[in-house]
Design a protein around this motif. Sequence first.
Motif, mmCIF file in Angstrom:
data_model
loop_
_atom_site.group_PDB
_atom_site.id
_atom_site.type_symbol
_atom_site.label_atom_id
_atom_site.label_comp_id
_atom_site.label_asym_id
_atom_site.label_seq_id
_atom_site.Cartn_x
_atom_site.Cartn_y
_atom_site.Cartn_z
ATOM 1 N N THR A 105 0.843 -1.203 0.000
ATOM 2 C CA THR A 105 0.000 0.000 0.000
ATOM 3 C C THR A 105 0.877 1.251 0.000
ATOM 4 O O THR A 105 1.805 1.382 0.799
ATOM 5 C CB THR A 105 -0.919 0.016 1.239
ATOM 6 N N THR A 211 -1.543 9.092 -8.500
ATOM 7 C CA THR A 211 -2.338 7.879 -8.568
ATOM 8 C C THR A 211 -1.426 6.714 -8.951
ATOM 9 O O THR A 211 -0.339 6.939 -9.477
ATOM 10 C CB THR A 211 -3.471 8.017 -9.611
ATOM 11 N N PRO A 212 -1.833 5.487 -8.699
ATOM 12 C CA PRO A 212 -3.120 5.099 -8.133
ATOM 13 C C PRO A 212 -3.182 5.312 -6.626
ATOM 14 O O PRO A 212 -2.155 5.375 -5.946
ATOM 15 C CB PRO A 212 -3.212 3.614 -8.484
ATOM 16 N N ASP A 214 -4.679 3.697 -3.086
ATOM 17 C CA ASP A 214 -5.055 2.370 -2.605
ATOM 18 C C ASP A 214 -6.323 2.371 -1.764
ATOM 19 O O ASP A 214 -7.122 1.437 -1.846
ATOM 20 C CB ASP A 214 -3.900 1.768 -1.803
ATOM 21 N N SER A 242 -6.322 2.030 -7.207
ATOM 22 C CA SER A 242 -5.503 0.921 -7.669
ATOM 23 C C SER A 242 -6.411 -0.264 -7.985
ATOM 24 O O SER A 242 -7.597 -0.271 -7.646
ATOM 25 C CB SER A 242 -4.468 0.543 -6.607
ATOM 26 N N GLU A 243 -5.850 -1.270 -8.644
ATOM 27 C CA GLU A 243 -6.649 -2.396 -9.125
ATOM 28 C C GLU A 243 -7.405 -3.082 -7.995
ATOM 29 O O GLU A 243 -8.537 -3.530 -8.171
ATOM 30 C CB GLU A 243 -5.749 -3.407 -9.841
ATOM 31 N N GLY A 245 -7.923 -1.519 -5.056
ATOM 32 C CA GLY A 245 -8.152 -0.423 -4.117
ATOM 33 C C GLY A 245 -9.519 -0.472 -3.461
ATOM 34 O O GLY A 245 -10.465 -1.092 -3.967
ATOM 35 N N SER A 278 -10.466 1.392 -13.741
ATOM 36 C CA SER A 278 -9.722 1.788 -12.544
ATOM 37 C C SER A 278 -8.230 1.804 -12.842
ATOM 38 O O SER A 278 -7.742 1.100 -13.706
ATOM 39 C CB SER A 278 -10.014 0.842 -11.384
ATOM 40 N N LYS A 280 -4.262 1.192 -12.620
ATOM 41 C CA LYS A 280 -3.516 -0.039 -12.393
ATOM 42 C C LYS A 280 -2.228 0.284 -11.655
ATOM 43 O O LYS A 280 -1.620 1.316 -11.858
ATOM 44 C CB LYS A 280 -3.173 -0.725 -13.725
ATOM 45 N N THR A 281 -1.838 -0.617 -10.791
ATOM 46 C CA THR A 281 -0.585 -0.433 -10.052
ATOM 47 C C THR A 281 0.607 -0.747 -10.943
ATOM 48 O O THR A 281 0.476 -1.432 -11.942
ATOM 49 C CB THR A 281 -0.552 -1.358 -8.815
#
Length: 281
Positions: A105, A211-212, A214, A242-243, A245, A278, A280-281
């Motif tokens: 995170t 971004t992203p 969490d 995040s994906e 999140g 959304s 992506k990390t």
Amino acid sequence: MSELKSLEREFAYTTAHFNTARTTLYRFSGIKLADSKDAMVYSRLVRRIRTLKLSGFSAYFDYLLAQESEHQEFINALTTNQTAFFREPHHFEILRKYLLEHPDTKRIWCAASSTGEEPYSIAMVVAEHFGNFNTPIEIIASDIDSGVLHKAEQGIYPLERIEAISEIRKKRFFHRGKGAQFGNARVVPELRQMIQFTRINLLDSFWPLKTPIDVIFCRNVMIYFDKETQEVILKHMMNSLSEDGLYIAGHSENFNMFPQIITAVGQTTYRAAKGSSSAKT
């Protein structure tokens, strides 16, 4: 609003004045005031009228139109800020669990920080998770009201505001005030330094955030927006997550009307709907 009531007041105040105030607030912030808020609008704006030494509401709206610097004062006057430390405590247990399950995170956003109780509660949970104040997590606290943000940055609260906090947390995270600050408590500098405070209007198309993100805390905020505005803001927030999140809402909020944007995963907790865009990390 009757003319009799208007005449009883210090300044003439009509339905037209109330409607001007709420349409202007909607235009500036997206916040939609209920019909029942006419007395609140009078009591809040009359303070600005007195401060500016204006003749009444019509003169104030002319001033507001002419002076962009008054826009923020107007928003500050009419926004309501209700908060407490560890309000809706189950959300902070959810955050604690999320941190355990997601060791990578990086970023938590408190999107309506008010006077700071919520972001400081978040910071306490993060500090406890890592066992120190020097953590890899960026905590961003924002609000549309610059006045409450200033109070949040100071981190000073009457002792009764921290009564419900455990003694262990009080000792670790607060200093009791002395002298002129007797009767108050202040968050320790190390906790304050964990948080970045910034003013953000959720209606803006650009948010000054990395971004992203969490975890987003956005509790009891959407209730002030109409459905169209909720949809715009939710799309923006889900695109910022995040994906895996998490979006944490208030107890009075429900987003079942937006299944293509957001999906419930627990008690007032959500994730971006599958197939939504959304981050992506």
